[in-house]
Design an enzyme around this catalytic site. Structure first.
Site, PDB file in Angstrom:
ATOM      1  N   TYR A 179      -6.485  -3.985   4.132  1.00  0.00           N
ATOM      2  CA  TYR A 179      -5.007  -4.032   4.986  1.00  0.00           C
ATOM      3  C   TYR A 179      -4.104  -5.209   3.923  1.00  0.00           C
ATOM      4  CZ  TYR A 179      -7.105  -2.417   9.147  1.00  0.00           C
ATOM      5  OH  TYR A 179      -7.797  -1.636  10.310  1.00  0.00           O
TER       6      TYR A 179
ATOM      7  N   ASP B 176      -8.850  -7.919  14.767  1.00  0.00           N
ATOM      8  CA  ASP B 176      -9.309  -6.908  14.084  1.00  0.00           C
ATOM      9  C   ASP B 176      -8.503  -6.929  12.690  1.00  0.00           C
ATOM     10  OD1 ASP B 176     -10.594  -4.509  13.042  1.00  0.00           O
ATOM     11  OD2 ASP B 176      -9.282  -3.413  14.217  1.00  0.00           O
TER      12      ASP B 176
ATOM     13  N   TRP C  61      -3.457  -4.749  10.918  1.00  0.00           N
ATOM     14  CA  TRP C  61      -3.006  -3.729   9.974  1.00  0.00           C
ATOM     15  C   TRP C  61      -1.627  -4.076   9.274  1.00  0.00           C
ATOM     16  CZ3 TRP C  61      -2.394   2.216  10.711  1.00  0.00           C
ATOM     17  CH2 TRP C  61      -2.117   2.870   9.000  1.00  0.00           C
TER      18      TRP C  61
END
Length: 113
Positions: free
Chosen positions: A57, A52, A21
């Site tokens: 993002y 991930d 992120w």
């Protein structure tokens, strides 16, 4: 690093998953691409095989960084997880969103979407 089977699928995830992120840069300032790439590579070199990320993002920037970072690694040994944002969940938009993520990642497939 140990891996675990994801549900009843053939997908395996590492015990620890590298969350991407912050490297997208939208909500966090100061994330430098070169350092983000180095951090991902360091994690993979030490056994973290699951990454991930998500389109949201950094509007795809995180996916681009992940794609750059894993160049040169055996793709079959990595588990790439990415997600779409709620505005892309309409039936007629999901495929377009997935195609955009594949392009940003510069990959032929996503393990978990």
């Amino acid at each position: 690093m140990n891996t675990k089977q994801l549900g009843k699928s053939n997908v395996k995830v590492s015990d620890q998953i590298f969350g991407c992120w912050a490297i997208g840069g939208t909500y966090f300032t100061g994330a430098e691409d070169e350092k983000s790439i180095a951090a991902i590579r360091e994690a993979v070199d030490h056994g973290i095989t699951s990454l991930d990320t998500a389109y949201i993002y950094g509007n795809g920037h995180s996916e681009q960084i992940v794609g750059q970072a894993v160049k040169g690694y055996d793709r079959e040994k990595l588990t790439i997880i990415t997600k779409l944002w709620k505005t892309w969940m309409a039936k007629d938009l999901v495929e377009t969103a997935c195609d955009q993520s594949l392009k940003a990642l510069d990959m032929d497939y996503i393990d978990v979407y």
